[in-house]
Scaffold this motif. Structure first.
Motif, PDB file in Angstrom:
ATOM      1  N   ASN A  16       3.593   1.031   4.333  1.00 58.69           N
ATOM      2  CA  ASN A  16       4.644   0.005   4.178  1.00 58.69           C
ATOM      3  C   ASN A  16       4.139  -1.333   3.638  1.00 58.69           C
ATOM      4  O   ASN A  16       4.688  -2.389   3.959  1.00 58.69           O
ATOM      5  CB  ASN A  16       5.435  -0.202   5.480  1.00 58.69           C
ATOM      6  CG  ASN A  16       6.748  -0.944   5.241  1.00 58.69           C
ATOM      7  OD1 ASN A  16       7.409  -0.714   4.223  1.00 58.69           O
ATOM      8  ND2 ASN A  16       7.118  -1.839   6.131  1.00 58.69           N
ATOM      9  N   PHE A  17       3.111  -1.300   2.797  1.00 61.73           N
ATOM     10  CA  PHE A  17       2.687  -2.529   2.111  1.00 61.73           C
ATOM     11  C   PHE A  17       3.828  -3.017   1.207  1.00 61.73           C
ATOM     12  O   PHE A  17       4.052  -4.225   1.065  1.00 61.73           O
ATOM     13  CB  PHE A  17       1.416  -2.260   1.299  1.00 61.73           C
ATOM     14  CG  PHE A  17       0.780  -3.486   0.702  1.00 61.73           C
ATOM     15  CD1 PHE A  17       0.558  -4.632   1.462  1.00 61.73           C
ATOM     16  CD2 PHE A  17       0.383  -3.489  -0.629  1.00 61.73           C
ATOM     17  CE1 PHE A  17      -0.034  -5.762   0.901  1.00 61.73           C
ATOM     18  CE2 PHE A  17      -0.209  -4.614  -1.198  1.00 61.73           C
ATOM     19  CZ  PHE A  17      -0.414  -5.749  -0.431  1.00 61.73           C
ATOM     20  N   THR A  30       4.305  -7.535  -9.948  1.00 61.11           N
ATOM     21  CA  THR A  30       3.136  -7.816  -9.106  1.00 61.11           C
ATOM     22  C   THR A  30       2.982  -6.745  -8.026  1.00 61.11           C
ATOM     23  O   THR A  30       1.865  -6.284  -7.746  1.00 61.11           O
ATOM     24  CB  THR A  30       3.269  -9.219  -8.466  1.00 61.11           C
ATOM     25  OG1 THR A  30       3.467 -10.171  -9.508  1.00 61.11           O
ATOM     26  CG2 THR A  30       2.028  -9.583  -7.678  1.00 61.11           C
ATOM     27  N   ARG A  31       4.110  -6.315  -7.434  1.00 63.43           N
ATOM     28  CA  ARG A  31       4.047  -5.259  -6.410  1.00 63.43           C
ATOM     29  C   ARG A  31       3.487  -3.961  -6.976  1.00 63.43           C
ATOM     30  O   ARG A  31       2.714  -3.258  -6.320  1.00 63.43           O
ATOM     31  CB  ARG A  31       5.438  -4.982  -5.803  1.00 63.43           C
ATOM     32  CG  ARG A  31       6.018  -6.122  -4.994  1.00 63.43           C
ATOM     33  CD  ARG A  31       7.116  -5.647  -4.045  1.00 63.43           C
ATOM     34  NE  ARG A  31       8.119  -4.785  -4.654  1.00 63.43           N
ATOM     35  CZ  ARG A  31       9.199  -5.200  -5.312  1.00 63.43           C
ATOM     36  NH1 ARG A  31       9.427  -6.486  -5.466  1.00 63.43           N
ATOM     37  NH2 ARG A  31      10.059  -4.343  -5.826  1.00 63.43           N
ATOM     38  N   LYS A  32       3.891  -3.662  -8.212  1.00 59.46           N
ATOM     39  CA  LYS A  32       3.449  -2.431  -8.873  1.00 59.46           C
ATOM     40  C   LYS A  32       1.925  -2.402  -9.014  1.00 59.46           C
ATOM     41  O   LYS A  32       1.287  -1.375  -8.771  1.00 59.46           O
ATOM     42  CB  LYS A  32       4.110  -2.359 -10.260  1.00 59.46           C
ATOM     43  CG  LYS A  32       4.331  -0.959 -10.785  1.00 59.46           C
ATOM     44  CD  LYS A  32       5.184  -0.993 -12.033  1.00 59.46           C
ATOM     45  CE  LYS A  32       4.547  -0.181 -13.152  1.00 59.46           C
ATOM     46  NZ  LYS A  32       5.356  -0.214 -14.386  1.00 59.46           N
ATOM     47  N   ILE A  33       1.358  -3.535  -9.369  1.00 57.74           N
ATOM     48  CA  ILE A  33      -0.109  -3.638  -9.478  1.00 57.74           C
ATOM     49  C   ILE A  33      -0.732  -3.628  -8.090  1.00 57.74           C
ATOM     50  O   ILE A  33      -1.678  -2.875  -7.823  1.00 57.74           O
ATOM     51  CB  ILE A  33      -0.507  -4.937 -10.221  1.00 57.74           C
ATOM     52  CG1 ILE A  33       0.025  -4.921 -11.653  1.00 57.74           C
ATOM     53  CG2 ILE A  33      -2.028  -5.131 -10.197  1.00 57.74           C
ATOM     54  CD1 ILE A  33      -0.043  -6.281 -12.349  1.00 57.74           C
ATOM     55  N   LEU A 120       0.093  -6.203   9.241  1.00 57.19           N
ATOM     56  CA  LEU A 120       0.644  -7.389   8.573  1.00 57.19           C
ATOM     57  C   LEU A 120       2.144  -7.421   8.839  1.00 57.19           C
ATOM     58  O   LEU A 120       2.830  -6.412   8.613  1.00 57.19           O
ATOM     59  CB  LEU A 120       0.407  -7.290   7.062  1.00 57.19           C
ATOM     60  CG  LEU A 120      -1.040  -7.338   6.571  1.00 57.19           C
ATOM     61  CD1 LEU A 120      -1.143  -6.733   5.174  1.00 57.19           C
ATOM     62  CD2 LEU A 120      -1.556  -8.773   6.559  1.00 57.19           C
ATOM     63  N   CYS A 121       2.672  -8.549   9.311  1.00 51.62           N
ATOM     64  CA  CYS A 121       4.097  -8.655   9.628  1.00 51.62           C
ATOM     65  C   CYS A 121       4.746  -9.772   8.847  1.00 51.62           C
ATOM     66  O   CYS A 121       4.145 -10.840   8.657  1.00 51.62           O
ATOM     67  CB  CYS A 121       4.314  -8.969  11.113  1.00 51.62           C
ATOM     68  SG  CYS A 121       3.671  -7.724  12.204  1.00 51.62           S
ATOM     69  N   THR A 128       0.809  -1.399   8.070  1.00 55.10           N
ATOM     70  CA  THR A 128      -0.412  -1.056   8.812  1.00 55.10           C
ATOM     71  C   THR A 128      -1.464  -0.535   7.844  1.00 55.10           C
ATOM     72  O   THR A 128      -1.185   0.365   7.045  1.00 55.10           O
ATOM     73  CB  THR A 128      -0.118   0.001   9.892  1.00 55.10           C
ATOM     74  OG1 THR A 128       0.943  -0.476  10.712  1.00 55.10           O
ATOM     75  CG2 THR A 128      -1.348   0.248  10.763  1.00 55.10           C
ATOM     76  N   GLN A 129      -2.648  -1.125   7.917  1.00 58.03           N
ATOM     77  CA  GLN A 129      -3.751  -0.697   7.034  1.00 58.03           C
ATOM     78  C   GLN A 129      -4.955  -0.304   7.880  1.00 58.03           C
ATOM     79  O   GLN A 129      -5.188  -0.860   8.950  1.00 58.03           O
ATOM     80  CB  GLN A 129      -4.153  -1.834   6.090  1.00 58.03           C
ATOM     81  CG  GLN A 129      -3.025  -2.254   5.156  1.00 58.03           C
ATOM     82  CD  GLN A 129      -3.459  -3.273   4.121  1.00 58.03           C
ATOM     83  OE1 GLN A 129      -4.393  -4.035   4.340  1.00 58.03           O
ATOM     84  NE2 GLN A 129      -2.764  -3.287   2.990  1.00 58.03           N
TER      85      GLN A 129
END
Ligand code: YOG
Length: 134
Positions: A16-17, A30-33, A120-121, A128-129
């Protein structure tokens, strides 16, 4: 002995980044990269002083802090929003609260086995990473 996060850590998986980036208002291109990146973290921990360097092929980000000491964070190269940030211990978890325009913004690091976790919230989104030692 407190937990020691020091070391070099490589991203191995991320959940879920995309949702986290959307909550931060990161644009499509930017999200795609960003979602293809495999960042590396170099964490230095000396007593209650930390630095975290996150490096990727696209952008990198550096932050340093002392536990319990609030500071101005600029999120340069990320979403660029300024936050009042403070990091504290919750038992063996490192908990960061980033107060600013976005509700419920922050992150938590902890170690389980030989893996470094990062949650990261932002608003309703949780990413979650998992990182492994390089
Ligand atoms: O780490 O806060 O370890 O700072 C979150 C990116 C992507 C740039 C990365 C670069 C949020 C484009 C920082 C990724 C999305 C997308 C590598 C995570 C914003 C922009 C830098 C973080 C903490 C905890 C320390």
């Amino acid at each position: 002995m407190p937990v020691d996060f020091s070391g070099t850590w490589n991203l191995v998986c991320s959940d879920n980044f995309e949702g986290y980036m959307l909550a931060l208002g990161i644009d499509f291109a930017t999200r795609k990269i960003a979602k293809r990146l495999k960042p590396q973290k170099v964490i230095e921990q000396e007593g209650d002083s930390f630095s975290i360097q996150t490096t990727s092929a696209f952008r990198s980000y550096f932050v340093q802090f002392k536990i319990g000491e609030a500071f101005e964070e600029d999120n340069k190269g990320l979403d660029h929003r300024k936050c009042k940030t403070v990091v504290t211990w919750d038992n063996d978890k490192l908990v960061c609260v980033q107060t600013g325009d976005k509700k419920n913004r922050g992150w938590t690091h902890w170690i389980e086995g030989d893996q470094l976790y990062l949650e990261l919230c932002c608003e309703e989104q949780v990413c979650t990473q998992i990182y492994k030692r390089a």
